[in-house]
Design a protein around this motif. Structure first.
Motif, PDB file in Angstrom:
ATOM      1  N   GLY A   1       3.683   4.944   2.535  1.00 24.00           N
ATOM      2  CA  GLY A   1       2.386   5.593   2.436  1.00 24.00           C
ATOM      3  C   GLY A   1       1.207   4.717   2.817  1.00 24.00           C
ATOM      4  O   GLY A   1       0.153   4.818   2.210  1.00 24.00           O
ATOM      5  N   GLY A   2       1.362   3.847   3.780  1.00 23.43           N
ATOM      6  CA  GLY A   2       0.262   2.988   4.207  1.00 23.43           C
ATOM      7  C   GLY A   2       0.050   1.755   3.360  1.00 23.43           C
ATOM      8  O   GLY A   2      -0.895   1.013   3.551  1.00 23.43           O
ATOM      9  N   VAL A   3       0.948   1.513   2.384  1.00 25.38           N
ATOM     10  CA  VAL A   3       0.860   0.323   1.549  1.00 25.38           C
ATOM     11  C   VAL A   3       2.088  -0.543   1.807  1.00 25.38           C
ATOM     12  O   VAL A   3       3.202  -0.034   1.920  1.00 25.38           O
TER      13      VAL A   3
ATOM     14  N   ALA B   1       3.958  -7.119  10.089  1.00 25.87           N
ATOM     15  CA  ALA B   1       4.007  -5.699   9.741  1.00 25.87           C
ATOM     16  C   ALA B   1       2.730  -4.968  10.173  1.00 25.87           C
ATOM     17  O   ALA B   1       2.552  -3.796   9.858  1.00 25.87           O
ATOM     18  N   GLY B   2       1.836  -5.666  10.865  1.00 28.44           N
ATOM     19  CA  GLY B   2       0.615  -5.042  11.357  1.00 28.44           C
ATOM     20  C   GLY B   2      -0.551  -5.078  10.389  1.00 28.44           C
ATOM     21  O   GLY B   2      -1.571  -4.443  10.618  1.00 28.44           O
TER      22      GLY B   2
ATOM     23  N   VAL C   1      -4.973  -7.474   1.667  1.00 27.94           N
ATOM     24  CA  VAL C   1      -4.231  -7.602   0.413  1.00 27.94           C
ATOM     25  C   VAL C   1      -5.044  -6.975  -0.706  1.00 27.94           C
ATOM     26  O   VAL C   1      -6.221  -7.285  -0.891  1.00 27.94           O
ATOM     27  N   LEU C   2      -4.393  -6.095  -1.458  1.00 28.92           N
ATOM     28  CA  LEU C   2      -5.030  -5.401  -2.568  1.00 28.92           C
ATOM     29  C   LEU C   2      -4.729  -6.071  -3.900  1.00 28.92           C
ATOM     30  O   LEU C   2      -5.576  -6.130  -4.777  1.00 28.92           O
ATOM     31  N   HIS C   3      -3.492  -6.547  -4.055  1.00 35.99           N
ATOM     32  CA  HIS C   3      -3.057  -7.142  -5.321  1.00 35.99           C
ATOM     33  C   HIS C   3      -2.067  -8.260  -5.041  1.00 35.99           C
ATOM     34  O   HIS C   3      -1.234  -8.153  -4.138  1.00 35.99           O
ATOM     35  N   LEU C   4      -2.174  -9.320  -5.807  1.00 36.44           N
ATOM     36  CA  LEU C   4      -1.282 -10.470  -5.683  1.00 36.44           C
ATOM     37  C   LEU C   4      -0.840 -10.873  -7.083  1.00 36.44           C
ATOM     38  O   LEU C   4      -1.669 -11.002  -7.981  1.00 36.44           O
ATOM     39  N   THR C   5       0.471 -11.028  -7.266  1.00 39.04           N
ATOM     40  CA  THR C   5       0.997 -11.597  -8.498  1.00 39.04           C
ATOM     41  C   THR C   5       1.537 -12.974  -8.147  1.00 39.04           C
ATOM     42  O   THR C   5       2.324 -13.118  -7.212  1.00 39.04           O
ATOM     43  N   ILE C   6       1.087 -13.978  -8.880  1.00 39.80           N
ATOM     44  CA  ILE C   6       1.456 -15.374  -8.637  1.00 39.80           C
ATOM     45  C   ILE C   6       2.359 -15.818  -9.780  1.00 39.80           C
ATOM     46  O   ILE C   6       1.966 -15.712 -10.949  1.00 39.80           O
TER      47      ILE C   6
ATOM     48  N   GLY D   1      -1.685  -1.071   4.793  1.00 42.78           N
ATOM     49  CA  GLY D   1      -0.994  -1.180   6.067  1.00 42.78           C
ATOM     50  C   GLY D   1      -1.963  -1.364   7.215  1.00 42.78           C
ATOM     51  O   GLY D   1      -3.155  -1.621   7.012  1.00 42.78           O
ATOM     52  N   PRO D   2      -1.461  -1.203   8.424  1.00 43.16           N
ATOM     53  CA  PRO D   2      -2.314  -1.383   9.601  1.00 43.16           C
ATOM     54  C   PRO D   2      -3.541  -0.474   9.561  1.00 43.16           C
ATOM     55  O   PRO D   2      -3.454   0.676   9.126  1.00 43.16           O
ATOM     56  N   SER D   3      -4.657  -1.022   9.989  1.00 41.20           N
ATOM     57  CA  SER D   3      -5.904  -0.250  10.039  1.00 41.20           C
ATOM     58  C   SER D   3      -5.792   0.865  11.058  1.00 41.20           C
ATOM     59  O   SER D   3      -5.172   0.704  12.101  1.00 41.20           O
ATOM     60  N   LYS D   4      -6.386   1.990  10.759  1.00 37.91           N
ATOM     61  CA  LYS D   4      -6.365   3.160  11.669  1.00 37.91           C
ATOM     62  C   LYS D   4      -7.510   3.101  12.668  1.00 37.91           C
ATOM     63  O   LYS D   4      -7.685   4.010  13.452  1.00 37.91           O
TER      64      LYS D   4
END
Length: 129
Positions: free
Chosen positions: A25-27, A64-65, A71-76, A125-128
């Motif tokens: 779904g674009g993510v 992956a384009g 990046v929306l969220h990162l878990t470290i 995901g990739p920009s439209k």
């Protein structure tokens, strides 16, 4: 049952049991460890490991384009929370404001002895455009 709306980009390592990126779904979702471009693990200090890990994430997302600025969220995951400040210094070289939503989690161990950091990211995901 097939999931035609989900796409997996395999890890370059033929022995890996994980994908580099999963898209839906674009993510995009990606998990990365401190792996060098030649496929070997960086098991040096936290700065070296953090740099390799975030560079691997950047490479996977771009493949992956997408990109780090999507990046929306990162878990470290850190095996020593005292490494958080050093990780943050490297993080600031890869990310800019507005910062992604993120969480740092202390863990007892990671997959390989000596590995000190791992990240899981969710990106657009990739920009439209």
């Amino acid at each position: 049952m097939t999931n035609q709306d989900i796409q997996f980009t395999p890890d370059a390592d033929p022995e890996s049991i994980s994908s580099d990126v999963a898209a839906f779904g674009g993510v995009l979702m990606s998990t990365q460890v401190p792996v060098r471009a030649d496929g070997s693990l960086e098991l040096g200090d936290i700065e070296a490991q953090s740099t390799c890990t975030l560079q691997a994430l950047k490479n996977a997302l771009e493949g992956a384009g997408s990109s780090m600025d999507r990046v929306l969220h990162l878990t470290i995951y850190l095996t020593d929370m005292a490494d958080r400040a050093a990780f943050n210094e490297v993080y600031k070289r890869f990310f800019k404001k507005p910062w992604p939503v993120r969480a740092a989690v202390g863990v007892a161990a990671l997959a390989v002895e000596g590995m000190r950091v791992e990240v899981t990211a969710m990106a657009a995901g990739p920009s439209k455009d």
